[in-house]
Design a protein around this motif. Structure first.
Motif, PDB file in Angstrom:
ATOM      1  N   SER A 130       0.851  -1.140   0.080  1.00  0.00           N
ATOM      2  CA  SER A 130      -0.039   0.058   0.008  1.00  0.00           C
ATOM      3  C   SER A 130       0.936   1.144  -0.084  1.00  0.00           C
ATOM      4  CB  SER A 130      -0.866   0.078   1.282  1.00  0.00           C
ATOM      5  OG  SER A 130      -1.867  -0.960   0.948  1.00  0.00           O
ATOM      6  N   ASN A 131       1.911   1.168   0.832  1.00  0.00           N
ATOM      7  CA  ASN A 131       2.955   2.401   0.610  1.00  0.00           C
ATOM      8  C   ASN A 131       4.181   2.159  -0.044  1.00  0.00           C
ATOM      9  OD1 ASN A 131       4.625   4.684   1.546  1.00  0.00           O
ATOM     10  ND2 ASN A 131       3.935   4.659   3.288  1.00  0.00           N
ATOM     11  N   ARG A 132       3.734   2.585  -1.580  1.00  0.00           N
ATOM     12  CA  ARG A 132       4.762   2.174  -2.479  1.00  0.00           C
ATOM     13  C   ARG A 132       6.117   3.084  -2.215  1.00  0.00           C
ATOM     14  NH1 ARG A 132       3.586  -1.374  -5.721  1.00  0.00           N
ATOM     15  NH2 ARG A 132       1.756  -2.217  -6.147  1.00  0.00           N
ATOM     16  N   ILE A 133       6.024   4.136  -2.015  1.00  0.00           N
ATOM     17  CA  ILE A 133       7.266   5.195  -1.659  1.00  0.00           C
ATOM     18  C   ILE A 133       8.047   4.558  -0.613  1.00  0.00           C
ATOM     19  CG2 ILE A 133       7.734   7.468  -0.999  1.00  0.00           C
ATOM     20  CD1 ILE A 133       5.434   8.760  -2.259  1.00  0.00           C
ATOM     21  N   LEU A 134       7.496   4.375   0.544  1.00  0.00           N
ATOM     22  CA  LEU A 134       8.297   3.753   1.587  1.00  0.00           C
ATOM     23  C   LEU A 134       8.972   2.454   1.379  1.00  0.00           C
ATOM     24  CD1 LEU A 134       9.158   4.501   4.500  1.00  0.00           C
ATOM     25  CD2 LEU A 134       7.114   3.224   5.396  1.00  0.00           C
ATOM     26  N   THR A 135       8.184   1.582   0.464  1.00  0.00           N
ATOM     27  CA  THR A 135       8.642   0.201   0.207  1.00  0.00           C
ATOM     28  C   THR A 135       9.903   0.359  -0.904  1.00  0.00           C
ATOM     29  OG1 THR A 135       6.623  -0.793   0.315  1.00  0.00           O
ATOM     30  CG2 THR A 135       8.001  -2.077  -1.042  1.00  0.00           C
ATOM     31  N   GLY A 136       9.485   1.255  -1.764  1.00  0.00           N
ATOM     32  CA  GLY A 136      10.371   1.834  -2.785  1.00  0.00           C
ATOM     33  C   GLY A 136      11.674   2.217  -2.401  1.00  0.00           C
ATOM     34  N   LEU A 137      11.782   3.115  -1.205  1.00  0.00           N
ATOM     35  CA  LEU A 137      13.110   3.828  -0.917  1.00  0.00           C
ATOM     36  C   LEU A 137      13.667   2.599   0.006  1.00  0.00           C
ATOM     37  CD1 LEU A 137      11.468   6.860   0.907  1.00  0.00           C
ATOM     38  CD2 LEU A 137      13.575   6.724  -0.668  1.00  0.00           C
ATOM     39  N   CYS A 138      13.061   1.411   0.841  1.00  0.00           N
ATOM     40  CA  CYS A 138      13.583   0.341   1.141  1.00  0.00           C
ATOM     41  C   CYS A 138      14.474  -0.378  -0.100  1.00  0.00           C
ATOM     42  CB  CYS A 138      12.987  -0.669   1.836  1.00  0.00           C
ATOM     43  SG  CYS A 138      12.281  -0.012   3.404  1.00  0.00           S
ATOM     44  N   MET A 139      13.913  -0.405  -0.981  1.00  0.00           N
ATOM     45  CA  MET A 139      14.566  -1.097  -2.226  1.00  0.00           C
ATOM     46  C   MET A 139      15.668  -0.152  -2.965  1.00  0.00           C
ATOM     47  SD  MET A 139      11.113  -2.282  -4.278  1.00  0.00           S
ATOM     48  CE  MET A 139      11.879  -3.342  -5.584  1.00  0.00           C
ATOM     49  N   VAL A 140      15.538   1.194  -2.757  1.00  0.00           N
ATOM     50  CA  VAL A 140      16.679   2.043  -3.538  1.00  0.00           C
ATOM     51  C   VAL A 140      17.936   1.964  -2.439  1.00  0.00           C
ATOM     52  CG1 VAL A 140      17.237   4.504  -3.521  1.00  0.00           C
ATOM     53  CG2 VAL A 140      14.998   3.650  -4.346  1.00  0.00           C
ATOM     54  N   HIS A 141      17.594   1.825  -1.316  1.00  0.00           N
ATOM     55  CA  HIS A 141      18.712   1.672  -0.336  1.00  0.00           C
ATOM     56  C   HIS A 141      19.067   0.168   0.239  1.00  0.00           C
ATOM     57  CE1 HIS A 141      19.059   6.015   0.902  1.00  0.00           C
ATOM     58  NE2 HIS A 141      17.738   6.121   0.624  1.00  0.00           N
ATOM     59  N   ASP A 142      18.477  -0.573  -0.508  1.00  0.00           N
ATOM     60  CA  ASP A 142      18.597  -2.174  -0.234  1.00  0.00           C
ATOM     61  C   ASP A 142      18.513  -2.532   1.449  1.00  0.00           C
ATOM     62  OD1 ASP A 142      18.994  -4.843  -1.006  1.00  0.00           O
ATOM     63  OD2 ASP A 142      21.284  -4.855  -0.970  1.00  0.00           O
ATOM     64  N   LEU A 143      17.403  -2.172   1.818  1.00  0.00           N
ATOM     65  CA  LEU A 143      17.396  -2.502   3.242  1.00  0.00           C
ATOM     66  C   LEU A 143      16.149  -3.456   3.524  1.00  0.00           C
ATOM     67  CD1 LEU A 143      17.023   1.376   4.231  1.00  0.00           C
ATOM     68  CD2 LEU A 143      18.931  -0.172   4.725  1.00  0.00           C
ATOM     69  N   SER A 144      16.592  -4.433   4.455  1.00  0.00           N
ATOM     70  CA  SER A 144      15.522  -5.214   4.773  1.00  0.00           C
ATOM     71  C   SER A 144      14.529  -4.777   5.721  1.00  0.00           C
ATOM     72  CB  SER A 144      16.025  -6.506   5.350  1.00  0.00           C
ATOM     73  OG  SER A 144      16.527  -6.300   6.704  1.00  0.00           O
ATOM     74  N   VAL A 145      13.210  -5.129   6.309  1.00  0.00           N
ATOM     75  CA  VAL A 145      12.283  -4.752   6.949  1.00  0.00           C
ATOM     76  C   VAL A 145      12.759  -4.615   8.318  1.00  0.00           C
ATOM     77  CG1 VAL A 145      10.072  -5.289   8.135  1.00  0.00           C
ATOM     78  CG2 VAL A 145      10.221  -5.346   5.516  1.00  0.00           C
ATOM     79  N   SER A 146      13.407  -5.889   8.613  1.00  0.00           N
ATOM     80  CA  SER A 146      14.009  -5.811  10.249  1.00  0.00           C
ATOM     81  C   SER A 146      15.115  -4.806  10.290  1.00  0.00           C
ATOM     82  CB  SER A 146      14.623  -7.349  10.494  1.00  0.00           C
ATOM     83  OG  SER A 146      15.468  -7.519   9.300  1.00  0.00           O
ATOM     84  N   ASP A 147      16.079  -4.416   9.127  1.00  0.00           N
ATOM     85  CA  ASP A 147      16.795  -3.415   9.480  1.00  0.00           C
ATOM     86  C   ASP A 147      16.352  -2.032   9.724  1.00  0.00           C
ATOM     87  OD1 ASP A 147      19.212  -5.133   8.719  1.00  0.00           O
ATOM     88  OD2 ASP A 147      19.062  -4.577   6.545  1.00  0.00           O
ATOM     89  N   VAL A 148      15.402  -1.733   8.886  1.00  0.00           N
ATOM     90  CA  VAL A 148      14.853  -0.507   9.042  1.00  0.00           C
ATOM     91  C   VAL A 148      14.127  -0.378  10.485  1.00  0.00           C
ATOM     92  CG1 VAL A 148      13.036   1.268   8.258  1.00  0.00           C
ATOM     93  CG2 VAL A 148      14.267  -0.144   6.648  1.00  0.00           C
ATOM     94  N   SER A 149      13.006  -1.513  10.890  1.00  0.00           N
ATOM     95  CA  SER A 149      12.513  -1.386  11.891  1.00  0.00           C
ATOM     96  C   SER A 149      13.481  -1.276  13.147  1.00  0.00           C
ATOM     97  CB  SER A 149      11.581  -2.672  12.069  1.00  0.00           C
ATOM     98  OG  SER A 149      12.280  -3.900  11.891  1.00  0.00           O
ATOM     99  N   ARG A 150      14.376  -1.983  13.167  1.00  0.00           N
ATOM    100  CA  ARG A 150      15.434  -1.920  14.144  1.00  0.00           C
ATOM    101  C   ARG A 150      15.968  -0.479  14.507  1.00  0.00           C
ATOM    102  NH1 ARG A 150      19.962  -4.373  12.506  1.00  0.00           N
ATOM    103  NH2 ARG A 150      18.759  -6.372  12.211  1.00  0.00           N
ATOM    104  N   TRP A 151      16.437  -0.013  13.516  1.00  0.00           N
ATOM    105  CA  TRP A 151      16.962   1.571  13.249  1.00  0.00           C
ATOM    106  C   TRP A 151      15.941   2.644  13.638  1.00  0.00           C
ATOM    107  CZ3 TRP A 151      19.575  -0.262   8.080  1.00  0.00           C
ATOM    108  CH2 TRP A 151      20.768  -0.698   8.563  1.00  0.00           C
ATOM    109  N   ILE A 152      14.687   2.440  13.365  1.00  0.00           N
ATOM    110  CA  ILE A 152      13.671   3.302  13.686  1.00  0.00           C
ATOM    111  C   ILE A 152      12.978   2.887  14.972  1.00  0.00           C
ATOM    112  CG2 ILE A 152      11.267   4.089  13.033  1.00  0.00           C
ATOM    113  CD1 ILE A 152      12.018   3.725  10.123  1.00  0.00           C
ATOM    114  N   GLY A 153      13.136   1.770  15.550  1.00  0.00           N
ATOM    115  CA  GLY A 153      12.876   1.446  16.870  1.00  0.00           C
ATOM    116  C   GLY A 153      11.411   0.895  16.888  1.00  0.00           C
ATOM    117  N   VAL A 154      10.842   0.323  15.849  1.00  0.00           N
ATOM    118  CA  VAL A 154       9.459  -0.249  15.855  1.00  0.00           C
ATOM    119  C   VAL A 154       9.740  -1.669  15.468  1.00  0.00           C
ATOM    120  CG1 VAL A 154       9.248   0.153  13.389  1.00  0.00           C
ATOM    121  CG2 VAL A 154       7.305   0.395  14.824  1.00  0.00           C
ATOM    122  N   HIS A 155       8.705  -2.520  15.945  1.00  0.00           N
ATOM    123  CA  HIS A 155       8.554  -4.003  15.602  1.00  0.00           C
ATOM    124  C   HIS A 155       8.463  -4.084  14.007  1.00  0.00           C
ATOM    125  CE1 HIS A 155       6.870  -8.039  15.568  1.00  0.00           C
ATOM    126  NE2 HIS A 155       7.671  -8.250  16.755  1.00  0.00           N
TER     127      HIS A 155
END
Length: 199
Positions: A130-155
Motif C-alpha cells: 500500500s505504501n509504495r514510496i516507503l517500500t521503494g525507498l527500502c529497495m533503493v537503499h537495499d534495506l530489509s524490513v528488520s533493518d529499518v524497524s531496528r533503526w527506527i525502533g519499531v517492531h
C-alpha cells in the motif's frame, strides 16, 4: 647470395608481418573497470518506479521522452518541463510536490544505487504493497524490513503494516522515519494520504 645479416633482417620483417596480421594491435586490457553504480538524486521517483517494477526506459517510452531525460530526472535530480512533468505525474499517480520536490532534490544525499534488493523483492511478491514510496525507498537503499524497524525502533510487524496495509504511524514514528530517510513525512506517507483523499 644473401648474407646472414640480410637473412636475419628478412626473417624479422616476416615475423613482424605475421604478428601484425594475426595479433592485430595486441591483446587489449581495460585499464579501468566501467562503473556499475549510479548516483541517485531523486530517491522518491526511483522508489516509486522500483515499487511498481517500472524500468526507466519503460517510463521514457510511455511518456514519449528519451531514456536520457528520465535518467537525468532520477540520477541528476533534474525537474522535467511543464508538459513532461504533468505526463509523469499523471502516469505515476502522484502530485508534483511528491515526485519532484525541488528543495528535497537540492538537499538529497548522493547515494549509490545498490544491486537489486532481494529483501524487498520478496516483500513485493508475498503481499500487496500500500505504501509504495516507503517500500521503494527500502529497495533503493537495499534495506530489509528488520533493518529499518531496528533503526527506527519499531517492531518489524508494525513496519510491515506501514508497507502492506498503508497504516499511518504515530507522529513520533513519522518523525523517526523522516529523520532516518531524510525525506519529509508528508512524502513518506503520501500514499496513505492520497488513498484517504480518494475515498
Amino acid at each position: 647470395m644473401p648474407t646472414q645479416l640480410q637473412q636475419e633482417k628478412h626473417s624479422i620483417e616476416a615475423w613482424s608481418l605475421i604478428n601484425r596480421k594475426y595479433l592485430g594491435k595486441g591483446v587489449r586490457v581495460k585499464r579501468f573497470r566501467r562503473p556499475t553504480r549510479c548516483q541517485i538524486r531523486n530517491r522518491v521517483l526511483l522508489a516509486v518506479l522500483m515499487a511498481n517494477d517500472i524500468k526507466l526506459s519503460q517510463l521514457a517510452e510511455e511518456l514519449g521522452v528519451s531514456s536520457r531525460s528520465v535518467s537525468a530526472w532520477v540520477y541528476e535530480g533534474r525537474v522535467p518541463g511543464k508538459n513532461n512533468l504533468e505526463k509523469a505525474c499523471d502516469y505515476l499517480g502522484y502530485p508534483r510536490h511528491i515526485l519532484f520536490r525541488e528543495e528535497l532534490l537540492d538537499k538529497s544525499p548522493l547515494i549509490c544505487q545498490p544491486a537489486p534488493s532481494r529483501f524487498m523483492k520478496r516483500t513485493l511478491t508475498r503481499s500487496p504493497v500500500s505504501n509504495r514510496i516507503l517500500t521503494g525507498l527500502c529497495m533503493v537503499h537495499d534495506l530489509s524490513v528488520s533493518d529499518v524497524s531496528r533503526w527506527i525502533g519499531v517492531h518489524p510487524g508494525t513496519f510491515r503494516k506501514w508497507l502492506h496495509q498503508g497504516t499511518v504511524p504515530s507522529a513520533a514514528f513519522q518523525e523517526k522515519a523522516e529523520q532516518f530517510f531524510r525525506i519529509p513525512k508528508s512524502v513518506l506517507f503520501a500514499d496513505c494520504a492520497l488513498k484517504q483523499e480518494s475515498r
